[in-house]
Enzyme design. Sequence first.
Site, PDB file in Angstrom:
ATOM      1  N   GLU A  46       0.845  -1.154  -0.020  1.00 19.61           N
ATOM      2  CA  GLU A  46      -0.035  -0.121  -0.003  1.00 19.61           C
ATOM      3  C   GLU A  46       0.868   1.343  -0.077  1.00 19.61           C
ATOM      4  OE1 GLU A  46      -2.807  -0.151   3.171  1.00 19.61           O
ATOM      5  OE2 GLU A  46      -3.933  -1.955   2.178  1.00 19.61           O
TER       6      GLU A  46
ATOM      7  N   GLU B 196      -5.586  -8.822   1.092  1.00 21.66           N
ATOM      8  CA  GLU B 196      -6.227  -8.319   2.646  1.00 21.66           C
ATOM      9  C   GLU B 196      -7.930  -7.855   2.071  1.00 21.66           C
ATOM     10  OE1 GLU B 196      -4.875  -4.702   4.546  1.00 21.66           O
ATOM     11  OE2 GLU B 196      -2.700  -5.491   4.417  1.00 21.66           O
TER      12      GLU B 196
HETATM   13  C1  GBH Z   1      -4.416  -1.977   5.487  1.00 21.39           C
HETATM   14  O1  GBH Z   1      -4.772  -0.693   5.045  1.00 21.39           O
HETATM   15  C2  GBH Z   1      -3.303  -2.152   6.069  1.00 21.39           C
HETATM   16  O2  GBH Z   1      -2.419  -2.807   5.137  1.00 21.39           O
HETATM   17  C3  GBH Z   1      -3.351  -3.190   7.099  1.00 21.39           C
HETATM   18  O3  GBH Z   1      -2.038  -3.022   7.949  1.00 21.39           O
HETATM   19  C4  GBH Z   1      -4.430  -2.606   8.371  1.00 21.39           C
HETATM   20  O4  GBH Z   1      -4.156  -3.090   9.498  1.00 21.39           O
HETATM   21  C5  GBH Z   1      -5.640  -2.919   7.518  1.00 21.39           C
HETATM   22  O5  GBH Z   1      -5.610  -2.340   6.442  1.00 21.39           O
HETATM   23  C6  GBH Z   1      -6.808  -2.294   8.288  1.00 21.39           C
HETATM   24  O6  GBH Z   1      -6.776  -0.986   8.695  1.00 21.39           O
HETATM   25  O7  GBH Z   1     -12.457   6.483   4.921  1.00 21.39           O
HETATM   26  O8  GBH Z   1     -14.153   4.932   4.057  1.00 21.39           O
HETATM   27  O9  GBH Z   1     -12.750   6.254   2.592  1.00 21.39           O
HETATM   28  C7  GBH Z   1      -5.848   0.010   4.883  1.00 21.39           C
HETATM   29  C8  GBH Z   1      -6.070   1.012   3.982  1.00 21.39           C
HETATM   30  C9  GBH Z   1      -6.815   2.959   3.342  1.00 21.39           C
HETATM   31  C10 GBH Z   1      -8.420   1.168   3.975  1.00 21.39           C
HETATM   32  C11 GBH Z   1      -8.122   3.830   3.343  1.00 21.39           C
HETATM   33  C12 GBH Z   1      -9.799   1.932   3.849  1.00 21.39           C
HETATM   34  C13 GBH Z   1     -10.370   4.255   3.371  1.00 21.39           C
HETATM   35  C14 GBH Z   1     -11.782   4.229   4.079  1.00 21.39           C
HETATM   36  N1  GBH Z   1      -7.326   1.833   3.915  1.00 21.39           N
HETATM   37  N2  GBH Z   1      -9.388   3.436   3.574  1.00 21.39           N
HETATM   38  S1  GBH Z   1     -12.842   5.745   3.943  1.00 21.39           S
END
Ligand code: GBH
Length: 479
Positions: free
Chosen positions: A172, A373
């Site tokens: 990511e 994931e």
């Molecule tokens: C992952 O990132 C990671 O790789 C992991 O380490 C982590 O524990 C896991 O997810 C859970 O968080 O506000 O509705 O637009 C997740 C990355 C980026 C997921 C932004 C959701 C936006 C949601 N994310 N995202 S929203």
Amino acid sequence: TTVATRGKTLVFPEGFVWGAATAAYQVEGAVAVDGRGQSIWDVFSRRQGAILDGHTADTACDHYHRYADDIRLMDRLDLMAYRFSVSWPRVQPTGSGPVNPAGLDFYDRLVDGLLAAGITPYLTLYHWDLPQALEDLGGWASRDTAHRLADYARVVHDRLGDRVAAWMTVNEPWVSAFVGYGIGAHAPGRTSPADAFRAAHHLMLGHGLAAQALRAGGAQTVGLMLNLAPVITPGQVNDPGLTLSAQDAEAVERVDALLNRQFLDPALRGEYPPGILPIVERVAGLGHIHDHDLATINQPVDLLGINYYTPCVVRSGPGEPSNAAYPGTEDVEFCGAYAPTTAMGWPIVPTGLSRLLEHLTREYPGVGLVVTENGAAFDDVVTDDRVRDADRIAYLESHLRAAYDAIQAGADLRGYLVWSLLDNFEWAEGYTKRFGLVHVDYATQRRLPKDSAVWYRDVIRRNGLHTERARRPTLEAVA
Ligand code: GBH
């Protein structure tokens, strides 16, 4: 097609890989043990107010000491694959030069244990724990860090390349760059959109250089993980075919370029997507993008790892005057509350996954896809030594149905890894959010498989989904 409906089961393709994922900093603990150096998260998590409730990952799930028990747990869940990450500062305490043999020894033991249990390791080189010594030299805003990643890749591959087949370079890069260097909600906690764009480019350059190094060392399967989300308008959540106004279509395209294509296109096409370079130039200049970088980034990718949680819903409208996560979107409204959410506040939209997989299949043909994931945090409660997490089962089941639909529509989806095996250190949320198939009692480190773990074991056993609910047994806890 190999996909079939057998009785009342939706059967996945033969050889489909079922597993779960974690990341070093979120589970290992043992931060000052056996010569490990400091990472940016060790420093960031000590900043006042950086992590909810002031939690740190000093102990986390103590996986560093309990990995053998955790492998037994994976074995009992019938996992076919386990995705973990290597802690860079354990292997190279200052991020370059001297290698710490004790750090490599840990991953050696972990990999041997997995293989002995018949579990295929998927190794991530970089899941956000940059050695602090490299951050002090500029971190991902500095070009040198990309070269250091390639050196580190070589070191890890020299030690584990004879036993690990699947090598994933970075996890990511959007989150690392824009949440770490733009918004500052993640380590290193910088708030510079210009540095965020530089970090994004250097992370991708690091991916390319590391992929070259791995390939030169003989790695069979090389890939990277991207946090991908279909970018749609609120109206498209329930009506995917909806025709958009010109303004909405343009807003969608711009956000898609920033979130998805800024990473997909350099890696898989060797170019930046239309429209993004003017934004990068205005915010950061273009001095950090050198002539041959895109050719370096564009290495053959065997596996594209997709981390999917929720769509990105936007429309043309008033945005934030300066949105450090999405520079250049002052005229874009980011919409929430269009579907029920998980405990993270992320709307649950399973069709977003099928849409994404089908879109990737059309736009980037020829690359193998794995969901590296997918999962959800909910407010689990332990009662009578059991976690009845029906909400998590429903989340996973609906997303697996979406994955199944995409496979039937032609997506080359080869595997699915749940985030996460264990409840763990959820970055800025500390331990307050639980994503695990297995509950962790942090006071005692006792692991208790949730109902979802037992449900998932059954999915793995039948290589598919039961279309009818069965009574499910539980698994006892392990100390
Ligand atoms: C992952 O990132 C990671 O790789 C992991 O380490 C982590 O524990 C896991 O997810 C859970 O968080 O506000 O509705 O637009 C997740 C990355 C980026 C997921 C932004 C959701 C936006 C949601 N994310 N995202 S929203």
